[in-house]
Design an enzyme around this catalytic site. Structure first.
Site, short mmCIF file in Angstrom:
data_model
loop_
_atom_site.label_atom_id
_atom_site.label_comp_id
_atom_site.label_asym_id
_atom_site.label_seq_id
_atom_site.Cartn_x
_atom_site.Cartn_y
_atom_site.Cartn_z
CD GLN A 263 4.19 -4.06 -3.78
OE1 GLN A 263 3.26 -3.81 -3.03
NE2 GLN A 263 5.45 -3.88 -3.40
CG HIS A 266 3.73 -6.94 0.47
ND1 HIS A 266 4.12 -6.49 1.71
CD2 HIS A 266 4.11 -5.99 -0.41
CE1 HIS A 266 4.72 -5.32 1.58
NE2 HIS A 266 4.74 -5.00 0.30
CD GLU A 330 -1.43 -1.06 -2.41
OE1 GLU A 330 -1.28 -2.24 -2.77
OE2 GLU A 330 -1.03 -0.62 -1.32
CG HIS A 331 1.52 0.10 -5.55
ND1 HIS A 331 1.27 -1.03 -4.79
CD2 HIS A 331 1.89 1.06 -4.69
CE1 HIS A 331 1.48 -0.75 -3.52
NE2 HIS A 331 1.86 0.51 -3.42
CG ASP A 364 6.30 -0.43 -1.01
OD1 ASP A 364 5.19 0.08 -1.21
OD2 ASP A 364 6.60 -1.59 -1.37
CG HIS A 423 -36.04 25.74 7.37
ND1 HIS A 423 -36.80 24.78 7.96
CD2 HIS A 423 -34.79 25.20 7.24
CE1 HIS A 423 -36.08 23.70 8.17
NE2 HIS A 423 -34.84 23.93 7.74
N1 NAD Z 1 -2.77 -1.37 0.96
C1 NAD Z 1 -1.79 -0.88 1.67
O1 NAD Z 1 -1.64 0.33 1.77
C2 NAD Z 1 -0.82 -1.80 2.36
C3 NAD Z 1 0.35 -1.30 2.98
C4 NAD Z 1 1.19 -2.19 3.65
C5 NAD Z 1 0.86 -3.55 3.73
N2 NAD Z 1 -0.27 -3.99 3.12
C6 NAD Z 1 -0.73 -5.38 3.24
O2 NAD Z 1 -0.90 -5.63 4.62
C7 NAD Z 1 -0.89 -7.02 4.81
C8 NAD Z 1 -0.16 -7.38 6.07
O3 NAD Z 1 -0.59 -8.67 6.43
P1 NAD Z 1 0.11 -9.58 7.49
O4 NAD Z 1 -0.67 -10.84 7.56
O5 NAD Z 1 1.55 -9.64 7.22
O6 NAD Z 1 -0.01 -8.78 8.86
P2 NAD Z 1 -1.25 -8.21 9.69
O7 NAD Z 1 -0.66 -7.53 10.87
O8 NAD Z 1 -2.19 -7.45 8.83
O9 NAD Z 1 -2.05 -9.50 10.17
C9 NAD Z 1 -1.56 -10.33 11.16
C10 NAD Z 1 -2.70 -10.72 12.08
O10 NAD Z 1 -3.70 -11.43 11.35
C11 NAD Z 1 -4.41 -12.22 12.24
N3 NAD Z 1 -4.69 -13.51 11.65
C12 NAD Z 1 -3.83 -14.31 10.97
N4 NAD Z 1 -4.46 -15.46 10.62
C13 NAD Z 1 -5.72 -15.38 11.08
C14 NAD Z 1 -6.86 -16.26 11.03
N5 NAD Z 1 -6.82 -17.44 10.41
N6 NAD Z 1 -8.01 -15.85 11.62
C15 NAD Z 1 -8.08 -14.65 12.23
N7 NAD Z 1 -7.03 -13.80 12.32
C16 NAD Z 1 -5.88 -14.15 11.74
C17 NAD Z 1 -3.58 -12.39 13.48
O11 NAD Z 1 -4.26 -11.81 14.55
C18 NAD Z 1 -2.31 -11.59 13.20
O12 NAD Z 1 -1.94 -10.82 14.31
C19 NAD Z 1 -0.30 -7.64 3.55
O13 NAD Z 1 -1.37 -8.25 2.84
C20 NAD Z 1 0.23 -6.44 2.79
O14 NAD Z 1 0.16 -6.66 1.41
C21 NAD Z 1 -1.11 -3.15 2.45
N1 HSO Z 2 3.73 -2.31 -0.69
C1 HSO Z 2 3.02 -2.13 0.57
C2 HSO Z 2 1.68 -1.52 0.26
O1 HSO Z 2 0.92 -2.30 -0.57
C3 HSO Z 2 3.76 -1.27 1.56
C4 HSO Z 2 5.05 -1.79 2.05
C5 HSO Z 2 5.61 -1.66 3.28
N2 HSO Z 2 6.81 -2.23 3.29
C6 HSO Z 2 7.04 -2.72 2.09
N3 HSO Z 2 5.96 -2.45 1.34
ZN ZN Z 3 5.61 -3.32 -0.59
#
Ligand code: NAD
Ligand code: HSO
Ligand code: ZN
Length: 434
Positions: A263, A266, A330-331, A364, A423
């Protein structure tokens, strides 16, 4: 070896204030600046529409696009190996099986002779899904969103995902969309994608409810648009990943370290927490973390996340569950002897993993449960995604004259007690006429 710089804490010796501080999320630290930029982005998209989406996509994703929509030709050109296609299919089948078993059922019953009450279910008509692709494209998220949306019967499904710098959509994301029967895909990410689906632009249709995880910008944009008077509903705050592991000395420190890193990789804003009743075990996990981190391709990201993570020593395992319920992860991984026996103590968590052979990574991808889960403590009151998230329930009642006669006096009495005479008369007028 990369040194692991996480904070080690002894719960028993900490004040209430120090405990609260220890369980604070790192993402909250940045929220003021994130909020300001998200407000500006959302307003820009709302006022300017597509032109803002093109400009913001160039600024944040480095992609100059001519069209936001993925064309049929792009879908056809998206190549993935047979191996990956099979894995997508295998995961999708298991996710389908688990979610189909949980499809909510309508029900109907008589609450008095002649009075029938029902609850019927309808799919939300147009849903907007977000699949992250900033730091790593997540085709698995497309499955987690698209499969329950399909099972709910949603007729109109829109998907947004950030483009790669060359302007193409990630082929794995497109392959997963294809598997779910999703054809309307737009190459836009971040807060701008959320604003586009919330308010509609010339390219992107306005959606009734938005779903999906994302970074702090995406999560804040969802919160913001859902508060606008004319904005859409949202599924939940599903932001930066979190895991809390409760482990005793019976656990394998290598397994626990691997789960924490899975995690942590990520994003730098992920948070991983180890809670154990055994100091020696925490030492062993720290050693295993250092060894495993050294060869991890995303070690810089994981090390940054570890730097704001915690290893907490508690006097007893029962105390560990109090810490976990306060944090509401979350997990939650239970790497303890007889983990199922501890389940009654779990009151707040998105998804729970029992024992040494249920790593969080199977949830995941392919155990079958949904990986779109509440973060930031929202698991105290909000559940992970399911088919029900894509439906609205509508209640229905019918009554005949005898039924109205049976329950009418209760209604008129309560209406007059509330001072709402009209009513009461709406009932009397019917019962008085022959
Ligand atoms: N809680 C859940 O269920 C779950 C599941 C899967 C993934 N996640 C989380 O999702 C997240 C994915 O994040 P990611 O960044 O890889 O992808 P993302 O697609 O969420 O974000 C990317 C976007 O962020 C924007 N961005 C980046 N920097 C910026 C800035 N300075 N100002 C404004 N916009 C900006 C851009 O537009 C870019 O397209 C991770 O934190 C992961 O842990 C959570
Ligand atoms: N752990 C993420 C949710 O917090 C989900 C994910 C997608 N791919 C790998 N991991
Ligand atoms: Zn994950």
């Amino acid at each position: 070896m990369t040194a692991v710089q996480w904070t080690r804490l002894d719960w028993a010796s900490m004040s209430a204030a120090a405990r609260g501080e220890a369980l604070r999320r790192p993402a909250q630290v940045a929220s003021a600046s994130v909020r300001a930029s998200v407000e500006a982005i959302v307003e820009q998209v709302r006022v300017v529409g597509d032109a803002a989406l093109f400009a913001l996509t160039e600024r944040f994703d480095g992609a100059r696009l001519e069209s936001l929509a993925v064309t049929q030709a792009e879908f056809d050109a998206a190549e993935v190996s047979a191996n990956v296609r099979n894995a997508i299919d295998d995961a999708a089948t298991r996710i389908e099986t688990f979610h189909r078993a949980g499809v909510p059922q309508p029900y109907a019953l008589d609450t008095a002779p002649g009075v029938r009450c029902e609850r019927m279910l309808r799919p939300i008509r147009r849903v907007g899904l977000y699949a992250p692709a900033g730091s790593a494209p997540l085709p698995s998220t497309v499955l987690m969103l698209g499969i329950p949306a399909r099972l709910a019967g949603c007729p109109d499904i829109v998907l947004c995902t950030p483009p790669r710098a060359d302007g193409s959509a990630d082929p794995l994301v497109l392959a997963a969309a294809k598997r779910c029967g999703i054809t309307r895909v737009f190459k836009v990410g971040g807060a701008q994608a959320i604003a586009g689906m919330a308010f509609g632009t010339a390219s992107i249709p306005r959606c009734d409810k938005l779903f999906g995880p994302g970074n702090a910008f995406v999560t804040e944009a969802k919160r913001l648009v859902s508060m606008a008077g004319d904005g859409p509903a949202i599924d939940m705050p599903a932001g930066p990943s979190e895991v809390l592991v409760i482990a005793d000395a019976s656990a394998d420190p290598r397994f626990v370290a691997a789960d924490l890193l899975s995690q942590a990789e990520h994003g730098a804003d992920s948070q991983v927490i180890l809670v154990s009743d055994d100091t020696g075990f925490i030492d062993s996990v720290a050693t295993a973390l250092e060894a495993q981190l050294a060869s991890l391709p995303r070690r810089a990201i994981a090390a940054a996340a570890l730097a704001q993570s915690r290893a907490i020593r508690v006097p007893t395992l029962a105390d560990a569950f109090d810490v976990s319920n306060d944090y509401a992860p979350e997990h939650l991984i239970l790497s303890v002897e007889a983990p199922r026996a501890w389940l009654p103590r779990v009151h707040a968590a998105g998804s729970v993993f029992l024992g040494g052979f249920a790593p969080e990574a199977i949830g995941d991808y392919c155990s079958g449960t949904n990986h779109v889960l509440p973060t930031g403590g929202a698991a105290r009151a909000i559940s992970g995604l399911s088919v029900a998230s894509f439906q609205v329930a509508i209640s229905v009642q019918s009554a005949n004259r005898a039924g109205l006669a049976a329950i009418g006096a209760t209604a008129t009495t309560l209406a007059r007690a509330e001072g709402l005479e009209a009513h009461a008369r709406a009932i009397d007028v019917r019962l008085e006429c022959a």
